[in-house]
Design a protein around this motif. Sequence first.
Motif, PDB file in Angstrom:
ATOM      1  N   UNK A  81       0.864  -1.338   0.128  1.00  0.00           N
ATOM      2  CA  UNK A  81      -0.083   0.007   0.153  1.00  0.00           C
ATOM      3  C   UNK A  81       0.866   1.511  -0.113  1.00  0.00           C
ATOM      4  N   UNK A  82       2.195   1.211   0.109  1.00  0.00           N
ATOM      5  CA  UNK A  82       2.868   2.242   0.173  1.00  0.00           C
ATOM      6  C   UNK A  82       2.845   2.923  -1.231  1.00  0.00           C
ATOM      7  N   UNK A  83       2.648   4.445  -1.052  1.00  0.00           N
ATOM      8  CA  UNK A  83       2.499   5.240  -2.344  1.00  0.00           C
ATOM      9  C   UNK A  83       0.937   5.523  -2.556  1.00  0.00           C
ATOM     10  N   UNK A  84       0.158   4.772  -2.131  1.00  0.00           N
ATOM     11  CA  UNK A  84      -1.189   4.643  -2.346  1.00  0.00           C
ATOM     12  C   UNK A  84      -2.260   5.094  -1.097  1.00  0.00           C
ATOM     13  N   UNK A  85      -1.788   4.599  -0.040  1.00  0.00           N
ATOM     14  CA  UNK A  85      -2.388   4.724   1.139  1.00  0.00           C
ATOM     15  C   UNK A  85      -1.722   5.742   2.243  1.00  0.00           C
ATOM     16  N   UNK A  86      -2.221   6.605   2.952  1.00  0.00           N
ATOM     17  CA  UNK A  86      -1.609   7.501   3.920  1.00  0.00           C
ATOM     18  C   UNK A  86      -2.466   7.675   5.262  1.00  0.00           C
ATOM     19  N   UNK A  87      -1.599   7.548   6.249  1.00  0.00           N
ATOM     20  CA  UNK A  87      -2.555   7.397   7.587  1.00  0.00           C
ATOM     21  C   UNK A  87      -1.852   8.895   8.154  1.00  0.00           C
ATOM     22  N   UNK A  88      -3.052   9.461   9.106  1.00  0.00           N
ATOM     23  CA  UNK A  88      -2.905  10.638   9.739  1.00  0.00           C
ATOM     24  C   UNK A  88      -3.642  10.655  10.991  1.00  0.00           C
ATOM     25  N   UNK A  89      -3.390  11.663  11.680  1.00  0.00           N
ATOM     26  CA  UNK A  89      -4.454  11.794  13.110  1.00  0.00           C
ATOM     27  C   UNK A  89      -4.698  13.182  13.073  1.00  0.00           C
ATOM     28  N   UNK A  90      -5.853  13.361  13.965  1.00  0.00           N
ATOM     29  CA  UNK A  90      -6.263  14.828  14.348  1.00  0.00           C
ATOM     30  C   UNK A  90      -6.490  14.434  16.043  1.00  0.00           C
ATOM     31  N   UNK A  91      -5.413  14.902  16.735  1.00  0.00           N
ATOM     32  CA  UNK A  91      -5.657  14.615  18.155  1.00  0.00           C
ATOM     33  C   UNK A  91      -6.790  15.421  18.744  1.00  0.00           C
ATOM     34  N   UNK A  92      -7.055  16.559  18.289  1.00  0.00           N
ATOM     35  CA  UNK A  92      -8.243  17.462  18.992  1.00  0.00           C
ATOM     36  C   UNK A  92      -9.670  16.654  18.726  1.00  0.00           C
ATOM     37  N   UNK A  93      -9.782  15.905  17.458  1.00  0.00           N
ATOM     38  CA  UNK A  93     -10.718  15.177  17.242  1.00  0.00           C
ATOM     39  C   UNK A  93     -10.645  13.677  17.872  1.00  0.00           C
ATOM     40  N   UNK A  94      -9.624  13.371  18.058  1.00  0.00           N
ATOM     41  CA  UNK A  94      -9.443  11.828  18.615  1.00  0.00           C
ATOM     42  C   UNK A  94      -9.833  10.856  17.505  1.00  0.00           C
ATOM     43  N   UNK A  95      -9.322  11.252  16.306  1.00  0.00           N
ATOM     44  CA  UNK A  95      -9.528  10.515  15.364  1.00  0.00           C
ATOM     45  C   UNK A  95      -8.263  10.079  14.367  1.00  0.00           C
ATOM     46  N   UNK A  96      -8.183   9.019  13.999  1.00  0.00           N
ATOM     47  CA  UNK A  96      -7.109   8.648  12.855  1.00  0.00           C
ATOM     48  C   UNK A  96      -7.763   8.078  11.654  1.00  0.00           C
ATOM     49  N   UNK A  97      -7.176   8.754  10.538  1.00  0.00           N
ATOM     50  CA  UNK A  97      -7.616   8.698   9.290  1.00  0.00           C
ATOM     51  C   UNK A  97      -6.648   7.570   8.625  1.00  0.00           C
ATOM     52  N   UNK A  98      -7.333   6.915   7.488  1.00  0.00           N
ATOM     53  CA  UNK A  98      -6.668   6.351   6.444  1.00  0.00           C
ATOM     54  C   UNK A  98      -7.124   6.460   5.029  1.00  0.00           C
ATOM     55  N   UNK A  99      -6.240   7.556   4.408  1.00  0.00           N
ATOM     56  CA  UNK A  99      -6.789   7.691   3.020  1.00  0.00           C
ATOM     57  C   UNK A  99      -6.351   6.613   2.134  1.00  0.00           C
ATOM     58  N   UNK A 100      -7.244   6.161   1.276  1.00  0.00           N
ATOM     59  CA  UNK A 100      -6.778   5.153   0.441  1.00  0.00           C
ATOM     60  C   UNK A 100      -7.162   5.430  -1.054  1.00  0.00           C
TER      61      UNK A 100
END
Length: 130
Positions: free
Chosen positions: A64-83
Amino acid sequence: QVQLVESGGGVVQPGGSLRLSCVASGFTLDEYVIGWFRQAPGKEREGVSCILSSDDSAYYKDSVKGRFTISRDVAKNTVYLEMNKLKHEDTADYYCATGGVVAGTFGLPKPSYLYGSDYWGKGTPVTVSS
């Protein structure tokens, strides 16, 4: 009570994109690592990506390298996975998790027991189909 709730799954055509969300409660993301896992029918569960609480360092499965991106928003207590550029082989149920299972899967740089107990969300399905 620690809870993880995933959302954002669905049906998408090959080459399309989805953004998965993992909302955490009972703890804060500035103190815990979060990982994304997936399991397809008839296959073993595999680690997809994770993000560290200390410095936002990210780890990815090779496919998935180059296609998926993980990120987090601490204020929203949320982690995202952009695929992006999704493929048929990405079809699976996707789960977020925290704890030693994440450290062990991705080889994180401290003993697994220091990451605490394992907690899993219930999953969100992703289907890539034409």
